[in-house]
Design a protein around this motif. Structure first.
Motif, PDB file in Angstrom:
ATOM      1  N   GLN A  19     200.647  18.006  36.178  1.00  0.00           N
ATOM      2  CA  GLN A  19     199.502  16.403  36.465  1.00  0.00           C
ATOM      3  C   GLN A  19     198.360  16.876  36.281  1.00  0.00           C
ATOM      4  N   VAL A  20     197.283  16.398  34.914  1.00  0.00           N
ATOM      5  CA  VAL A  20     196.206  16.701  34.922  1.00  0.00           C
ATOM      6  C   VAL A  20     194.647  16.467  35.639  1.00  0.00           C
ATOM      7  N   GLN A  21     194.202  17.805  35.724  1.00  0.00           N
ATOM      8  CA  GLN A  21     192.587  17.315  36.694  1.00  0.00           C
ATOM      9  C   GLN A  21     191.343  17.695  35.929  1.00  0.00           C
ATOM     10  N   VAL A  22     191.003  17.428  36.422  1.00  0.00           N
ATOM     11  CA  VAL A  22     189.907  17.119  35.739  1.00  0.00           C
ATOM     12  C   VAL A  22     188.007  17.443  36.390  1.00  0.00           C
ATOM     13  N   VAL A  23     187.623  17.972  36.406  1.00  0.00           N
ATOM     14  CA  VAL A  23     186.687  19.063  37.670  1.00  0.00           C
ATOM     15  C   VAL A  23     185.087  19.386  36.649  1.00  0.00           C
ATOM     16  N   GLU A  24     184.339  18.433  37.312  1.00  0.00           N
ATOM     17  CA  GLU A  24     182.963  18.649  36.874  1.00  0.00           C
ATOM     18  C   GLU A  24     182.215  19.299  37.898  1.00  0.00           C
ATOM     19  N   SER A  25     181.488  20.356  37.742  1.00  0.00           N
ATOM     20  CA  SER A  25     180.438  20.306  38.536  1.00  0.00           C
ATOM     21  C   SER A  25     178.936  21.208  37.716  1.00  0.00           C
ATOM     22  N   GLY A  26     177.722  21.491  38.411  1.00  0.00           N
ATOM     23  CA  GLY A  26     176.786  21.936  38.064  1.00  0.00           C
ATOM     24  C   GLY A  26     175.441  20.302  37.723  1.00  0.00           C
ATOM     25  N   GLY A  27     175.749  19.833  38.659  1.00  0.00           N
ATOM     26  CA  GLY A  27     175.064  18.638  38.851  1.00  0.00           C
ATOM     27  C   GLY A  27     174.062  19.488  40.388  1.00  0.00           C
ATOM     28  N   GLY A  28     172.508  18.872  40.477  1.00  0.00           N
ATOM     29  CA  GLY A  28     172.034  18.939  41.112  1.00  0.00           C
ATOM     30  C   GLY A  28     170.789  18.353  41.646  1.00  0.00           C
ATOM     31  N   LEU A  29     169.669  18.587  42.285  1.00  0.00           N
ATOM     32  CA  LEU A  29     168.309  18.273  42.021  1.00  0.00           C
ATOM     33  C   LEU A  29     167.429  19.205  41.391  1.00  0.00           C
ATOM     34  N   VAL A  30     166.953  18.103  40.074  1.00  0.00           N
ATOM     35  CA  VAL A  30     165.817  19.133  39.009  1.00  0.00           C
ATOM     36  C   VAL A  30     164.326  17.780  39.119  1.00  0.00           C
ATOM     37  N   GLN A  31     163.470  19.070  39.116  1.00  0.00           N
ATOM     38  CA  GLN A  31     162.197  17.818  38.229  1.00  0.00           C
ATOM     39  C   GLN A  31     161.505  17.665  37.502  1.00  0.00           C
ATOM     40  N   PRO A  32     161.126  16.145  37.146  1.00  0.00           N
ATOM     41  CA  PRO A  32     161.005  15.774  35.554  1.00  0.00           C
ATOM     42  C   PRO A  32     160.645  16.597  34.462  1.00  0.00           C
ATOM     43  N   GLY A  33     160.915  17.194  33.500  1.00  0.00           N
ATOM     44  CA  GLY A  33     161.169  17.724  32.578  1.00  0.00           C
ATOM     45  C   GLY A  33     161.678  19.312  32.581  1.00  0.00           C
ATOM     46  N   GLY A  34     162.575  19.379  33.350  1.00  0.00           N
ATOM     47  CA  GLY A  34     163.807  20.083  33.986  1.00  0.00           C
ATOM     48  C   GLY A  34     164.669  20.122  33.189  1.00  0.00           C
ATOM     49  N   SER A  35     165.424  20.580  33.047  1.00  0.00           N
ATOM     50  CA  SER A  35     166.711  21.675  32.648  1.00  0.00           C
ATOM     51  C   SER A  35     168.059  21.617  33.485  1.00  0.00           C
ATOM     52  N   LEU A  36     169.505  20.897  32.855  1.00  0.00           N
ATOM     53  CA  LEU A  36     170.624  21.444  33.809  1.00  0.00           C
ATOM     54  C   LEU A  36     171.516  21.553  33.106  1.00  0.00           C
ATOM     55  N   ARG A  37     172.307  22.263  33.177  1.00  0.00           N
ATOM     56  CA  ARG A  37     173.866  22.410  32.358  1.00  0.00           C
ATOM     57  C   ARG A  37     175.342  21.773  33.586  1.00  0.00           C
ATOM     58  N   LEU A  38     175.515  21.074  32.822  1.00  0.00           N
ATOM     59  CA  LEU A  38     176.961  20.224  33.140  1.00  0.00           C
ATOM     60  C   LEU A  38     178.463  20.466  32.567  1.00  0.00           C
ATOM     61  N   SER A  39     179.269  21.498  33.385  1.00  0.00           N
ATOM     62  CA  SER A  39     180.630  21.265  32.713  1.00  0.00           C
ATOM     63  C   SER A  39     181.403  20.826  33.269  1.00  0.00           C
ATOM     64  N   CYS A  40     182.250  20.833  32.705  1.00  0.00           N
ATOM     65  CA  CYS A  40     183.986  20.195  33.027  1.00  0.00           C
ATOM     66  C   CYS A  40     185.298  20.431  32.340  1.00  0.00           C
ATOM     67  N   THR A  41     185.575  21.016  33.418  1.00  0.00           N
ATOM     68  CA  THR A  41     186.996  22.310  33.265  1.00  0.00           C
ATOM     69  C   THR A  41     188.390  21.292  33.576  1.00  0.00           C
ATOM     70  N   ALA A  42     189.284  21.638  32.666  1.00  0.00           N
ATOM     71  CA  ALA A  42     190.810  20.469  32.133  1.00  0.00           C
ATOM     72  C   ALA A  42     191.426  20.685  32.460  1.00  0.00           C
ATOM     73  N   SER A  43     192.235  21.165  33.442  1.00  0.00           N
ATOM     74  CA  SER A  43     193.946  21.513  33.574  1.00  0.00           C
ATOM     75  C   SER A  43     194.634  21.213  32.736  1.00  0.00           C
ATOM     76  N   VAL A  44     194.690  21.469  31.279  1.00  0.00           N
ATOM     77  CA  VAL A  44     195.474  20.339  30.021  1.00  0.00           C
ATOM     78  C   VAL A  44     196.349  21.920  29.401  1.00  0.00           C
ATOM     79  N   PHE A  45     197.200  21.160  29.137  1.00  0.00           N
ATOM     80  CA  PHE A  45     197.670  21.980  27.584  1.00  0.00           C
ATOM     81  C   PHE A  45     196.963  21.913  26.437  1.00  0.00           C
ATOM     82  N   ARG A  46     197.215  22.682  25.887  1.00  0.00           N
ATOM     83  CA  ARG A  46     196.233  22.339  24.465  1.00  0.00           C
ATOM     84  C   ARG A  46     194.748  21.518  25.181  1.00  0.00           C
ATOM     85  N   PHE A  47     193.884  21.878  24.554  1.00  0.00           N
ATOM     86  CA  PHE A  47     192.433  21.190  25.917  1.00  0.00           C
ATOM     87  C   PHE A  47     191.843  20.571  24.245  1.00  0.00           C
TER      88      PHE A  47
END
Length: 114
Positions: A1-29
């Motif tokens: 079964q394919v799973q897709v999982v996001e991470s990296g969200g949060g609270l940030v001030q205007p003008g700031g930065s964030l990096r989101l990640s998404c990892t998938a358990s899948v063959f031949r990504f």
């Protein structure tokens, strides 16, 4: 079964930065297209950015010049680097693997607020 999982969200001030990640358990990504969407309650879901198997990328007008999508096929992961964040970027961000009939993650909350 394919799973897709996001991470990296949060609270940030205007003008700031964030990096989101998404990892998938899948063959031949590497053969899959990946998209980032965001959703604010009461509004339509918005396609924010996407990346093809050949790493061609596209962005919505609202994030062009501020967000960058990239992928690391060795880690089955796609990233969304977000900079110069604005309060209107506040949303739940979702990753989708494989296009229209693809697989969705559970989402990660991004809040831009002072």
């Amino acid at each position: 079964q394919v799973q897709v999982v996001e991470s990296g969200g949060g609270l940030v001030q205007p003008g700031g930065s964030l990096r989101l990640s998404c990892t998938a358990s899948v063959f031949r990504f590497n053969i899959y297209r990946l998209d980032w969407y965001r959703h604010v309650p009461g509004k339509q879901r918005e396609l924010v950015a996407g990346i093809t198997p050949s790493s061609d990328s596209y962005y919505s007008d609202s994030v062009t010049g501020r967000f960058t999508i990239s992928r690391d096929n060795t880690k089955n992961t796609v990233f969304l680097q977000m900079s110069k964040l604005k309060p209107e970027d506040t949303a739940v961000y979702y990753c989708r693997l494989g296009g229209q009939d693809g697989y969705w993650g559970q989402g990660t909350q991004v809040t831009v607020s002072s």
